[in-house]
Design an enzyme around this catalytic site. Sequence first.
Site, mmCIF file in Angstrom:
data_model
loop_
_atom_site.group_PDB
_atom_site.id
_atom_site.type_symbol
_atom_site.label_atom_id
_atom_site.label_comp_id
_atom_site.label_asym_id
_atom_site.label_seq_id
_atom_site.Cartn_x
_atom_site.Cartn_y
_atom_site.Cartn_z
ATOM 1 C CD GLU A 70 -2.645 1.036 -4.688
ATOM 2 O OE1 GLU A 70 -2.973 0.290 -3.654
ATOM 3 O OE2 GLU A 70 -3.781 1.515 -5.157
ATOM 4 C CB SER B 254 -5.335 1.052 -1.409
ATOM 5 O OG SER B 254 -3.808 -0.327 -1.470
ATOM 6 C CD GLU C 120 -3.258 0.699 2.412
ATOM 7 O OE1 GLU C 120 -3.801 -0.693 1.936
ATOM 8 O OE2 GLU C 120 -3.449 1.294 3.013
ATOM 9 C CB CYS D 8 -6.898 -3.380 6.344
ATOM 10 S SG CYS D 8 -6.363 -1.806 6.245
ATOM 11 C CD GLU E 248 -11.455 -8.980 3.249
ATOM 12 O OE1 GLU E 248 -11.297 -7.631 2.613
ATOM 13 O OE2 GLU E 248 -11.226 -9.155 4.639
ATOM 14 C CE LYS F 18 -10.659 -8.275 7.910
ATOM 15 N NZ LYS F 18 -9.546 -7.494 6.736
ATOM 16 C CB CYS G 144 -9.701 -4.060 14.016
ATOM 17 S SG CYS G 144 -9.943 -4.219 12.086
ATOM 18 C CD GLU H 102 -14.725 -9.104 -5.990
ATOM 19 O OE1 GLU H 102 -15.010 -9.607 -5.361
ATOM 20 O OE2 GLU H 102 -15.146 -9.144 -6.428
#
Lengths: 574, 153
Positions: free
Chosen positions: A282, A319, A279, A299, A361, A358, A504, A366
């Site tokens: 990037e 990102s 990241e 994230c 996710e 999560k 989190c 993907e």
Amino acid sequence: MMVNLKINNIDVTVPENTTILDAAKANNIAIPTLCYYPDLRINSDCRICSVEIVGKKGLSTSCSTLVTEGMQVKTHTPRVINARKTITELLLANHDADCTACAKNMNCELQKLANVLGIDENRFARVLEVRPIDDHNPSLIRNSNRCIKCGRCIDVCRNIQGVNVLEAMNRGHDILISPPFGKYLSDEFCTFCGQCSSVCPVGAIIEKDETATVWNALHDPQKHVIVQVAPAIRVSLGEELGQKPGTIVTGKLVAALKLLGFTKVFDTDFTADLTIIEEGSELIKRITTGGVLPMTTSCCPGWINFAETYYPEILDHISSCKSPQQMFGALAKTYYAQKENIDPASIFVVSIMPCTAKKYEAKRSEMGSTENNLDVDVVLTTREAGKMLRQMGVEFENLSEMEFDKPFGTTTGAAAIFGTTGGVMEAALRTVYEIVNKKPLAVLDFVEVRGMKGIKEASVDLGGKTVKVAVAHTLANAKIIAEQIKNHESPYAFIEVMCCPGGCIGGGGQPYGTISKTRTDRLASLYAVDVAMPLRKSHENPDINKLYSDFLGSPLAKLSHELLHTKYQPKRRH
Amino acid sequence: MTLDLMLQKYPASSEYLIEALRDYQTAKIDHCVTEMEIVKIAKYFNVTESKVCSVVSFYSFLSEKPKGKYVIRICRDVPCFVNKSESILKTLETRLGIKPGETTTDGLFSLEFTGCLGQCDHAPAIRINEKTYVDLTPDKVKAILSEYREEKS
Ligand code: SF4
Ligand code: SF4
Ligand code: SF4
Ligand code: FES
């Protein structure tokens, strides 16, 4: 100013603007509550906290009534107890009270209340009109038959998260808490942050329990079952198992997971370090080549879901890095498989996360080489991990500490603070600053981005340019950031967004009863973990450097791109 | 009137939400606001769809389900009951072939319960769209229904 009153004939002095509930508590009397929750708005719906005030006709709700000078309060008179009993019996008559078949058994506020009030039979006949259960998503199950209409989920979702999926529909006896149009959570409204599940007093919103799947995998001799543990878990799993909020249990949790039968216990902190490298690269690339700015972190799947659903215009700003959880899964089934010579198809990756989003996710198409071989197989919340340890009879406190396994075991302090708001930003700044400016940081702590303020700002010097950055937590604050980006008014180059209050450490899968104080305790512990680490900058993690030289090549290169980056899709139908 | 045109009559502020919903629904032949309309209305007033659904479901005069051209509301409170509102309901049910909460297949009538219509001294009472009918008997009800049916043809 102080106020003097009597509670159950005992003299009590408390500061003005204290509620009767808090005044009683400060004097060691717990008045039962049901709709009240410390960090949320007081809507005094349930009336369980009723007390008698001498000289007042009806009963008063102690959660919403402030003390006054000379007030005389009775908290447990027969009249009060009778009212509480009647309310509880009425609630139970309209409730699917099959406690042993409910995930909230032994953790349920209604059950506790019935127990405290000594309700062992109900004067009222069951009137429950059974409604369908919403389990159409990978994260959460909503069972309206258990809902007591306390309104906590509505408040969290509307006011803390600013999403407002859930609302009270109809009125009177017919009230139903539901997404609009009687739809499912999965119908493009919900971010699966799970904040509603963390405040629900009963079993009406719970995470999708996947402990059975993990037990099956652990007992399947064909499977190589490994586990990764998110940064925030080391400061919350102890609490789930009865220790003080914020207790640091890193070494014990490795030992405990070994006892459950995981072949290897790895640290998601490792891929948090990797995320910083990818990241950070990037970000530098976007800044130096005129790419799309500001760039936000990626994230947090709650944030991703929110942006995909409500701000499809800004997806270019996020990102492209996968989250640390997903980077871990991708490497486990490639790098690790090759290194250990294991068939990737037999590797079963479990994650322990503070998070219900999560789970969603991990199931995104993907996120894997094929639909049938996803990077991460099962995500367990802190609560589910605690459940498995209890099922196994693990005596957590007596365990000796163990180290995480290699090759995903060496980590840095920068990675540990990923679990709190501001942590990803601070970790990124430690690395990006040193890479761009080619000199070491004098002070590693970026205090401006720490703490519980909703949106925090800082400026950093990068290659002679001053760059503004920001950190936001909760989706209500994320919305402010997203609006700025959408309207091309964002003054920042880089923004960290975490969906849950405090990041989190305050995730929707964390131990029940999380309030501001618990979040601050967990947060302080993560910074303590950071300071105690021998390495505190991601780019100094030797095993990350080895991963690049042995396998990935370089940051953002072809293989990194394939395994560690992803794409986002607008989600809304309109 | 299209929804867009109607919305322009109101400042885009949530305090006008209920008024707009009521006016729009009254103007519509099927007396309801659909999902797509709620989506538009929510956007216009800058409130969430959940909020609009919550409002629509709270007020019995608003509905997400299509209703007949004529919405017949029958009072279910005690004064009407003791004045034989039961027989009025029976008559409506048999004449229309529907139960409360339903709409006739030709889309002409819907039947619903309501709270007190404020006509207790002239009970039993019903309301058809904006008009109230009092001191009812089964025969009067039959006559009223015929009037509405003729109006249509
Ligand atoms: S998971 Fe989050 S967004 Fe979804 S309903 Fe619950 S609080 Fe709202
Ligand atoms: S779902 Fe839970 S939090 Fe929401 S209103 Fe029902 S009982 Fe309360
Ligand atoms: S802040 Fe953390 S726990 Fe909350 S949704 Fe994001 S990743 Fe999950
Ligand atoms: S806890 Fe006070 S009214 Fe519900």
